[in-house]
Design an enzyme around this catalytic site. Structure first.
Site, PDB file in Angstrom:
ATOM      1  N   ASN A 138     -31.420 -15.996-104.854  1.00  0.00           N
ATOM      2  CA  ASN A 138     -32.820 -16.436-104.927  1.00  0.00           C
ATOM      3  C   ASN A 138     -33.194 -16.592-106.390  1.00  0.00           C
ATOM      4  O   ASN A 138     -32.639 -15.901-107.257  1.00  0.00           O
ATOM      5  CB  ASN A 138     -33.714 -15.371-104.275  1.00  0.00           C
ATOM      6  CG  ASN A 138     -35.192 -15.760-104.315  1.00  0.00           C
ATOM      7  OD1 ASN A 138     -35.549 -16.905-104.058  1.00  0.00           O
ATOM      8  ND2 ASN A 138     -36.058 -14.802-104.643  1.00  0.00           N
ATOM      9  N   HIS A 192     -36.515 -16.247-108.868  1.00  0.00           N
ATOM     10  CA  HIS A 192     -37.858 -15.660-108.856  1.00  0.00           C
ATOM     11  C   HIS A 192     -38.485 -15.829-110.243  1.00  0.00           C
ATOM     12  O   HIS A 192     -37.820 -15.582-111.258  1.00  0.00           O
ATOM     13  CB  HIS A 192     -37.764 -14.167-108.503  1.00  0.00           C
ATOM     14  CG  HIS A 192     -39.105 -13.515-108.428  1.00  0.00           C
ATOM     15  ND1 HIS A 192     -39.989 -13.755-107.392  1.00  0.00           N
ATOM     16  CD2 HIS A 192     -39.732 -12.658-109.271  1.00  0.00           C
ATOM     17  CE1 HIS A 192     -41.096 -13.055-107.610  1.00  0.00           C
ATOM     18  NE2 HIS A 192     -40.960 -12.385-108.733  1.00  0.00           N
ATOM     19  N   SER A 238     -35.598 -15.015-113.001  1.00  0.00           N
ATOM     20  CA  SER A 238     -34.390 -14.254-112.674  1.00  0.00           C
ATOM     21  C   SER A 238     -33.720 -14.859-111.449  1.00  0.00           C
ATOM     22  O   SER A 238     -34.399 -15.300-110.517  1.00  0.00           O
ATOM     23  CB  SER A 238     -34.744 -12.801-112.326  1.00  0.00           C
ATOM     24  OG  SER A 238     -35.528 -12.200-113.330  1.00  0.00           O
ATOM     25  N   ASP A 268     -37.327  -9.686-103.420  1.00  0.00           N
ATOM     26  CA  ASP A 268     -37.116  -9.877-104.868  1.00  0.00           C
ATOM     27  C   ASP A 268     -36.394  -8.687-105.511  1.00  0.00           C
ATOM     28  O   ASP A 268     -36.654  -8.320-106.664  1.00  0.00           O
ATOM     29  CB  ASP A 268     -38.461 -10.131-105.588  1.00  0.00           C
ATOM     30  CG  ASP A 268     -39.156 -11.366-105.047  1.00  0.00           C
ATOM     31  OD1 ASP A 268     -38.448 -12.294-104.633  1.00  0.00           O
ATOM     32  OD2 ASP A 268     -40.394 -11.398-105.039  1.00  0.00           O
TER      33      ASP A 268
HETATM   34  C1  GRF Z   1     -40.289 -21.393-108.130  1.00  0.00           C
HETATM   35  O1  GRF Z   1     -41.153 -20.946-109.146  1.00  0.00           O
HETATM   36  C2  GRF Z   1     -39.329 -20.301-107.732  1.00  0.00           C
HETATM   37  O2  GRF Z   1     -38.980 -19.461-108.787  1.00  0.00           O
HETATM   38  C3  GRF Z   1     -40.126 -19.530-106.695  1.00  0.00           C
HETATM   39  O3  GRF Z   1     -40.852 -20.511-105.995  1.00  0.00           O
HETATM   40  C4  GRF Z   1     -41.035 -21.648-106.827  1.00  0.00           C
HETATM   41  C5  GRF Z   1     -40.469 -22.818-106.090  1.00  0.00           C
HETATM   42  O4  GRF Z   1     -40.703 -24.038-106.740  1.00  0.00           O
HETATM   43  N1  GRF Z   1     -39.269 -18.743-105.873  1.00  0.00           N
HETATM   44  P1  GRF Z   1     -39.942 -25.336-106.272  1.00  0.00           P
HETATM   45  O5  GRF Z   1     -40.239 -25.541-104.787  1.00  0.00           O
HETATM   46  O6  GRF Z   1     -38.475 -25.132-106.508  1.00  0.00           O
HETATM   47  O7  GRF Z   1     -40.505 -26.445-107.097  1.00  0.00           O
END
Ligand code: GRF
Length: 190
Positions: free
Chosen positions: A108, A110, A137, A146
């Protein structure tokens, strides 16, 4: 060239990180995205997959038990011979059984320097805390939100006058750089 590892990407929204993962798929890239799946039927990010000729699966989770829905996603991933999963803005908690089934093979991204600011509104919280730096991260997914071992991080400064939006934009540039690298690194170890 060794065969590429087949990856499934799960999204719920705009899909800019998915786009970065797609754009990084060149000859020397060790992964190939085999399926993009979403729990939001009209997630805008699905269009990036369609434009790249990648198979998509979209189904709303509404009215379904978490385990039941995750089993459907799992079946789709396995039907596409997926070997590793990347969550890219997938806004659903995953059931323990699903997480277990992909242990060590699901990552993932984050938008914080974990372990700081798990959950939502990370940019706002970093500004409110008067932190001098923030970032993103990539971590292995475990049953805790997370949490899980951190594989890669990138930092950005928090500048005077930053709003959650200006800070998010600065972090996003780093997300798009970091996520393809981290996914490539993970699949090389599988
Ligand atoms: C990103 O900021 C990611 O880190 C978080 O959700 C957001 C997703 O944005 N988990 P996108 O859909 O990839 O534009």
């Amino acid at each position: 060239m060794a065969e590429k590892t087949r990856v499934g990407v799960l999204i719920s929204g705009r899909g800019s990180n998915l786009k970065a993962l797609i754009d990084a798929q060149r000859d020397d890239c060790p992964y190939a995205i085999a399926l993009v799946a979403s729990n939001v039927e009209d997630a805008p990010g699905l269009d990036f997959a369609r434009a790249a000729g990648i198979a998509t699966f979209a189904k709303s989770h509404k009215g379904m038990k978490r385990e039941e829905f995750d089993a459907i996603i799992d079946t789709e991933l396995r039907a596409h011979s997926v070997e590793a999963v990347a969550l890219a803005g997938y806004m659903r908690l995953l059931s323990p059984g699903f997480v277990e089934g992909w242990a060590g093979r699901m990552i993932n991204i984050h938008p914080s320097l974990l372990p700081l600011y798990k959950g939502l509104d990370t940019h706002e919280r970093a500004i409110e805390a008067r932190d001098s730096k923030h970032g993103c991260s990539v971590h292995l997914v475990t049953a805790e939100l997370d949490d899980g071992p951190i594989l890669a991080q990138a930092e950005v400064p928090i500048l005077p006058g930053d709003t959650p939006d200006t800070l998010a934009a600065r972090v996003l540039v780093e997300e798009h750089r970091l996520y393809p690298l981290a996914l490539a690194e993970l699949v090389r170890t599988l």
